[in-house]
Motif scaffolding. Structure first.
Motif, mmCIF file in Angstrom:
data_model
loop_
_atom_site.group_PDB
_atom_site.id
_atom_site.type_symbol
_atom_site.label_atom_id
_atom_site.label_comp_id
_atom_site.label_asym_id
_atom_site.label_seq_id
_atom_site.Cartn_x
_atom_site.Cartn_y
_atom_site.Cartn_z
ATOM 1 N N UNK A 32 -18.888 -23.313 67.450
ATOM 2 C CA UNK A 32 -20.075 -22.449 67.355
ATOM 3 C C UNK A 32 -20.032 -21.602 66.084
ATOM 4 N N UNK A 33 -18.878 -21.090 65.748
ATOM 5 C CA UNK A 33 -18.723 -20.295 64.526
ATOM 6 C C UNK A 33 -18.947 -21.172 63.302
ATOM 7 N N UNK A 34 -18.338 -22.351 63.302
ATOM 8 C CA UNK A 34 -18.497 -23.273 62.182
ATOM 9 C C UNK A 34 -19.966 -23.629 61.973
ATOM 10 N N UNK A 35 -20.686 -23.909 63.052
ATOM 11 C CA UNK A 35 -22.112 -24.272 62.940
ATOM 12 C C UNK A 35 -22.926 -23.124 62.359
ATOM 13 N N UNK A 36 -22.643 -21.908 62.807
ATOM 14 C CA UNK A 36 -23.367 -20.736 62.295
ATOM 15 C C UNK A 36 -23.116 -20.562 60.808
ATOM 16 N N UNK B 175 -13.839 -25.226 53.313
ATOM 17 C CA UNK B 175 -15.133 -24.788 53.832
ATOM 18 C C UNK B 175 -15.943 -25.900 54.494
ATOM 19 N N UNK B 176 -15.749 -27.139 54.095
ATOM 20 C CA UNK B 176 -16.505 -28.240 54.711
ATOM 21 C C UNK B 176 -16.024 -28.500 56.137
ATOM 22 N N UNK B 177 -14.718 -28.398 56.349
ATOM 23 C CA UNK B 177 -14.145 -28.653 57.678
ATOM 24 C C UNK B 177 -13.959 -27.368 58.483
ATOM 25 N N UNK B 178 -14.162 -26.214 57.835
ATOM 26 C CA UNK B 178 -13.928 -24.913 58.470
ATOM 27 C C UNK B 178 -12.496 -24.817 58.994
ATOM 28 N N UNK B 179 -11.557 -25.246 58.145
ATOM 29 C CA UNK B 179 -10.153 -25.312 58.565
ATOM 30 C C UNK B 179 -9.264 -24.513 57.606
ATOM 31 N N UNK B 180 -8.351 -23.770 58.189
ATOM 32 C CA UNK B 180 -7.309 -23.075 57.445
ATOM 33 C C UNK B 180 -6.035 -23.884 57.565
ATOM 34 N N UNK B 181 -5.245 -23.923 56.497
ATOM 35 C CA UNK B 181 -3.940 -24.569 56.558
ATOM 36 C C UNK B 181 -2.972 -23.768 55.700
#
Length: 117
Positions: free
Chosen positions: A48-52, A78-84
């Protein structure tokens, strides 16, 4: 890399407040001891956060809470909304990050927990 993926799968990502125009979202991320000890982890923001954030029409950007850039050991896709993270220093946590896109922002608090795996 396998350790980071396994640790990421076990991170506890909790959306405490959804992001909306005028209201910052708030996400808590608790990392398992294994991730903290290995210095590597990854996690994806809740759907839901990623979609917003993705729906704002501008690329999402992540920074530390004070506006400074993320540390070298932490990356945001930012495209995958992923931190690593790789090679996180022993004093790397807790960490407070803000992800912004357009007029929407979400605070992400990352900390170590007592989760075994």
């Amino acid at each position: 890399a396998a350790d980071s993926a396994a640790a990421g799968a076990n991170a506890l990502v909790t959306q405490l407040r959804p992001a909306a125009a005028g209201t910052a979202g708030w996400i808590s991320v608790t990392l398992p001891r294994q991730a903290v000890q290995s210095g590597g982890f990854e996690f994806t923001l809740p759907a839901a956060t990623a979609q917003t954030l993705l729906g704002q029409g501008t690329p999402a950007r992540a920074a530390l809470a004070d506006g400074s850039p993320l540390p070298d050991w932490l990356a945001f896709d930012p495209a995958a909304m992923r931190f690593s993270a790789a090679a996180m220093p022993a004093d790397g946590l807790p960490l407070k990050v803000v992800v912004r896109a357009g007029g929407v922002s979400t605070w992400v608090e990352i900390d170590a927990g007592s989760i075994a795996n």
